[in-house]
Design an enzyme around this catalytic site. Structure first.
Site, PDB file in Angstrom:
ATOM      1  N   SER A 175      -5.383   3.770  -3.471  1.00 13.45           N
ATOM      2  CA  SER A 175      -5.390   3.353  -2.589  1.00 13.45           C
ATOM      3  C   SER A 175      -6.008   4.455  -1.759  1.00 13.45           C
ATOM      4  O   SER A 175      -6.031   5.734  -0.399  1.00 13.45           O
ATOM      5  CB  SER A 175      -3.732   3.903  -2.491  1.00 13.45           C
ATOM      6  OG  SER A 175      -3.781   1.964  -1.936  1.00 13.45           O
ATOM      7  N   ALA A 176      -6.578   6.217  -2.397  1.00 15.99           N
ATOM      8  CA  ALA A 176      -7.220   6.776  -1.866  1.00 15.99           C
ATOM      9  C   ALA A 176      -8.561   6.037  -0.961  1.00 15.99           C
ATOM     10  O   ALA A 176      -9.350   6.784   0.078  1.00 15.99           O
ATOM     11  CB  ALA A 176      -8.190   7.319  -2.967  1.00 15.99           C
TER      12      ALA A 176
END
Length: 390
Positions: free
Chosen positions: A68-69
Site C-alpha cells: 500500500s505504499a
C-alpha cells in the site's frame, strides 16, 4: 553479520546503525533504505538477500513490491491532474465516471474516494481475480456497488478497492491507465525505479517475499484471554462479514499472490507498486521540493493535498487513523518525523513519506513481510533519522 552497502552522509550515521540492527535484531532478510534531505540523497543503503531460496544478493537495483505504499504514488498522480485543472477533487465522481452514479452515489466527490470516506470498501459479489487484474470488470462492479455506510459520515480504509476507484478517475480524466500516467508523468521525469504494472523486462530484478506467521494467532485464542484493547479487532477478524475481512475479499479467490508475474504485471494502484527504496524517497523529495530540476506539485497544491480530511476510529482497521486526500498523516503508532509529515505505509513494513518542515523524504522497502506492533524496523529507521536531525 550482514554487509551493509551504500552511502551515508556525515551526521546520518545513526540510520546506518539502525539499518544494520534491523538485520541482526529485527528480522530483515533483504532490504533498502533511502533518505533525501532538501532534494539530495543523504542515505542510500541496501543489504541482505533478494532471493532467499537461491541466495541472490540484494543490490542497488533490486526492486521490491511495496504493497500500500503504492497509494502515495497514485494519490500524487491525482493531485497532478488537479493542479493542471483537469480534475476537481470536490466535483462528483460521476462527472468523470457517469456509471458511478448508480445506487445512490450521484453526489460522492472525488475527494471522498481519496480519503476513504466513500463506503465502498467491499463488494456484494467479489470479482473473479483474473477479471480484476484486467481492470474494467472491477471498475464496473464498483460503479454498480452500493455504499456500505452513508458516504462522508465515516471513514474506513479501502485497502483494495481504493486503487480501482481512484485509478478509474485518473483513467477517465487523463485517457491513460494510472500505471501509464505514473510512468510517463512521474517516474520518467525523475528517473524513478518505480512501476505500477511491472514490465516483463524488469521481472528478474524483483525480490522474492517471505511471509512471517504471527507467533500467536489471536483468532484461535479464547476471547477472555485476548488483551482487552485488542478484543474489538480480534472479534472482527473472526467474523467473515466484518468490514475488516470484507475489505480484503473483493476478488475470488480473496488471497492474491503478489509474487505472481501476472499480478505484478497488472495495474493495482492500491497495492502492487514495485520500487526501490530510492525510488520511493526520490518521489517524495520531488513533492516537497525540486529534485534535479523536477518538482511534482506546487507548494499550494501540496498544502491542499496534505490537509486532513478524515480522522478518528477507522471502520475497517478499528483503530485511529488519519487521512488527507490520499496520503496517511501522522498518528501515535506512525508518527513519521513530525506533525507535518505525510506518506503511506505498506503491508509488512514498507514506508514512504516526506516531511516538508525538515526537507526530509524517506523510503524503506524489504522482503520479510512482518508488520504489526512487534515490527520495529521502519520505526527504528525513522527514529534514527530524527536523531540525525537533532
Amino acid at each position: 553479520m550482514t554487509t551493509i552497502h551504500g552511502e551515508t552522509a556525515a551526521g546520518f550515521e545513526p540510520v546506518r546503525e539502525a539499518f544494520a540492527a534491523n538485520f541482526s535484531q529485527h528480522g530483515d532478510i533483504g532490504a533498502a533504505v533511502c533518505v533525501y534531505q532538501y532534494g539530495r540523497p543523504v542515505v542510500d543503503l541496501w543489504g541482505g538477500v533478494a532471493g532467499p531460496e537461491t541466495g541472490r544478493p540484494w543490490t542497488r537495483d533490486t526492486l521490491q513490491l511495496v504493497y500500500s505504499a503504492t497509494k502515495g504514488a497514485t494519490a500524487t498522480a491525482a493531485h497532478m491532474l488537479a493542479e493542471r485543472g483537469a480534475l476537481d477533487l470536490d466535483a462528483p465522481v460521476a462527472k468523470y465516471w457517469p456509471e458511478f452514479a448508480a445506487n445512490g452515489k450521484t453526489d460522492i466527490p472525488v475527494r471522498w474516494l481519496l480519503s476513504h470516506q466513500a463506503g465502498l470498501i467491499a463488494l456484494d459479489q467479489p470479482v473473479p481475480l483474473n477479471d480484476a487484474l484486467a481492470w474494467h470488470p472491477m471498475a464496473a462492479a464498483l460503479a454498480a456497488q452500493r455504499p456500505l455506510w452513508t458516504p462522508g459520515t465515516a471513514h474506513g480504509y479501502h485497502g483494495r478497492t481504493w486503487g480501482w476507484l481512484v485509478g478509474e478517475v485518473i483513467r477517465r480524466v487523463s485517457g491513460q491507465t494510472p500505471g501509464r500516467f505514473f510512468a510517463d508523468e512521474i517516474a520518467a521525469p525523475l528517473g524513478l525505479d518505480f512501476f505500477i504494472g511491472l514490465p516483463a523486462r524488469e521481472r528478474d530484478r524483483v525480490s522474492r517475499m517471505v511471509y512471517q506467521r504471527p507467533a500467536v494467532d489471536l483468532t484461535t485464542v479464547p476471547a477472555e484471554s485476548v488483551p482487552e484493547e485488542l478484543r474489538g479487532q480480534v472479534a472482527a477478524w473472526r467474523d467473515p462479514e466484518s468490514f475488516s475481512n470484507r475489505a480484503y475479499a473483493v476478488t475470488d479467490p480473496a488471497e492474491i499472490d503478489f509474487d505472481s508475474p501476472k499480478v505484478q504485471a497488472a495495474e493495482l494502484p492500491a497495492s502492487n507498486g514495485i520500487s526501490t527504496a530510492h525510488g520511493l524517497a526520490r518521489m517524495y523529495a520531488a513533492l516537497i521540493g525540486e529534485v534535479d530540476g523536477v518538482r511534482l506539485l506546487t507548494s499550494e497544491t501540496l498544502a491542499s493535498a496534505t490537509k486532513e480530511q478524515a480522522g478518528g476510529k477507522d471502520q475497517v482497521m478499528l483503530v485511529p487513523s488519519r487521512f488527507s486526500s490520499g496520503y496517511m498523516l501522522p498518528t501515535e503508532t506512525n508518527p513519521m518525523i513530525g506533525p507535518n509529515s505525510f506518506g503511506h505505509t505498506g503491508r509488512g513494513g514498507s514506508l514512504g513519506f516526506a516531511d516538508p518542515e525538515h526537507g526530509i523524504a524517506f523510503g524503506y522497502a524489504m522482503n520479510n513481510i512482518i508488520g504489526g506492533p512487534n515490527d520495529l524496523r521502519a520505526t527504528s529507521l525513522v527514529d534514527a533519522v530524527r536523531k540525525s536531525l537533532a
